[in-house]
Motif scaffolding. Sequence first.
Motif, PDB file in Angstrom:
ATOM      1  N   GLU A 144      -0.561  -0.365  -8.915  1.00  0.00           N
ATOM      2  CA  GLU A 144      -1.628   0.463  -9.487  1.00  0.00           C
ATOM      3  C   GLU A 144      -1.176   1.915  -9.644  1.00  0.00           C
ATOM      4  O   GLU A 144      -1.532   2.585 -10.613  1.00  0.00           O
ATOM      5  CB  GLU A 144      -2.864   0.398  -8.589  1.00  0.00           C
ATOM      6  CG  GLU A 144      -3.547  -0.963  -8.584  1.00  0.00           C
ATOM      7  CD  GLU A 144      -4.640  -1.039  -7.534  1.00  0.00           C
ATOM      8  OE1 GLU A 144      -4.639  -0.204  -6.601  1.00  0.00           O
ATOM      9  OE2 GLU A 144      -5.489  -1.947  -7.639  1.00  0.00           O
ATOM     10  N   SER A 167       0.830  -1.201   0.000  1.00  0.00           N
ATOM     11  CA  SER A 167       0.000   0.000   0.000  1.00  0.00           C
ATOM     12  C   SER A 167       0.868   1.257   0.000  1.00  0.00           C
ATOM     13  O   SER A 167       1.908   1.317   0.654  1.00  0.00           O
ATOM     14  CB  SER A 167      -0.924   0.013   1.223  1.00  0.00           C
ATOM     15  OG  SER A 167      -1.898  -0.992   1.120  1.00  0.00           O
ATOM     16  N   LYS A 223      -4.535   6.941  -2.791  1.00  0.00           N
ATOM     17  CA  LYS A 223      -4.127   5.762  -2.008  1.00  0.00           C
ATOM     18  C   LYS A 223      -4.402   4.514  -2.834  1.00  0.00           C
ATOM     19  O   LYS A 223      -5.519   4.294  -3.294  1.00  0.00           O
ATOM     20  CB  LYS A 223      -4.897   5.692  -0.691  1.00  0.00           C
ATOM     21  CG  LYS A 223      -4.420   4.590   0.261  1.00  0.00           C
ATOM     22  CD  LYS A 223      -5.159   4.675   1.598  1.00  0.00           C
ATOM     23  CE  LYS A 223      -4.568   3.694   2.610  1.00  0.00           C
ATOM     24  NZ  LYS A 223      -4.805   2.295   2.231  1.00  0.00           N
ATOM     25  N   SER A 224      -3.381   3.695  -3.025  1.00  0.00           N
ATOM     26  CA  SER A 224      -3.525   2.493  -3.842  1.00  0.00           C
ATOM     27  C   SER A 224      -2.387   1.527  -3.536  1.00  0.00           C
ATOM     28  O   SER A 224      -1.711   1.675  -2.514  1.00  0.00           O
ATOM     29  CB  SER A 224      -3.512   2.866  -5.333  1.00  0.00           C
ATOM     30  OG  SER A 224      -2.239   3.369  -5.713  1.00  0.00           O
ATOM     31  N   SER A 225      -2.181   0.582  -4.411  1.00  0.00           N
ATOM     32  CA  SER A 225      -1.000  -0.275  -4.313  1.00  0.00           C
ATOM     33  C   SER A 225       0.096   0.345  -5.169  1.00  0.00           C
ATOM     34  O   SER A 225      -0.179   1.188  -6.043  1.00  0.00           O
ATOM     35  CB  SER A 225      -1.310  -1.684  -4.825  1.00  0.00           C
ATOM     36  OG  SER A 225      -1.575  -1.647  -6.223  1.00  0.00           O
ATOM     37  N   THR A 255       0.450   5.820  -0.526  1.00  0.00           N
ATOM     38  CA  THR A 255      -0.362   7.008  -0.788  1.00  0.00           C
ATOM     39  C   THR A 255       0.518   8.042  -1.468  1.00  0.00           C
ATOM     40  O   THR A 255       1.589   8.399  -0.978  1.00  0.00           O
ATOM     41  CB  THR A 255      -0.959   7.583   0.507  1.00  0.00           C
ATOM     42  OG1 THR A 255      -1.765   6.578   1.135  1.00  0.00           O
ATOM     43  CG2 THR A 255      -1.844   8.785   0.197  1.00  0.00           C
TER      44      THR A 255
END
Length: 296
Positions: free
Chosen positions: A218, A197, A213-215, A199
């Motif tokens: 991504e 994770s 906010k993602s991986s 951000t």
Amino acid sequence: MSSNPSPIDIDPAKKLPAALYVVATPIGNLDDMTPRAIATLKAVDIIACEDTRTSGKLLNHFNIDTPTWAYHEHNSEVQTPKLIERIQSGYAVALISDAGTPLISDPGFQLVQAAHEARVKVVPVAGVSAVITALSVAGLPSDKFTFVGFLPAKTHGRQKLLQTYHERSETLIFYEAPHRIIASLEDMATVFGHKRSITYCRELTKTFETVVKSSIGELIEFVKQDSNQQKGEIVLVVAGHSAQKQLDESVQHDKLLLRLLEDLSVKKAAALASDITGVKKNALYQRLLQLQQQDS
């Protein structure tokens, strides 16, 4: 041991006591400039600036006409003793950076260290910091974090440094230059994994502020597909190793609970999931109720 004075109520019409005032300035939105920071910069004798042209725009905006001195990494060896000598002679000196709180990825540390060694008073004038601003909106654990700063410019150096943080459990905060953002994210994916994770905080407090906010995987695609995301000031807030592990386990537990709920009551599904995962039955029961509310 040097000591700091107690906080000072500043009257711009009066001369400030001789000291080094470390003054935070906005990272973008000028409305974040505090009244105390304005009053301090008006009342000191000298303002030491990372870049006098950049700071000049800020000072002009607030009608601050205090004399400025250039103070940056290329002249700090020469300027530090001169500024300390001025303070010892009775001058009040303020230290500001181009944006945010001084000493965070800028040369101010040398001046503050020299002030303490010379037993000169050091007064903090608190305000905005991009590190804390990003952490506050990251949606990641904030009880423990490490500010790493800028990563090395080349891939080998970046990956080597990132590897030292691979198993760290606390949230990690990085600055990154826009022209290196994709390469740095790809190196993070290599070391931390695509699912970690993260951000992405860009241009905080400015017109084109972006918080995503993602991986990591991504985020790489998001930044690649929009050239505007490869511009401006960037802060990356990355989940620690244990936080990511807990998140992954939580997702797996939710999937298990929902599957069991297809054939069992909430109570029986929680009991069976507890036997399988080792998580307390009551916690799983409460989580199942939350999942049911989300679906309804």
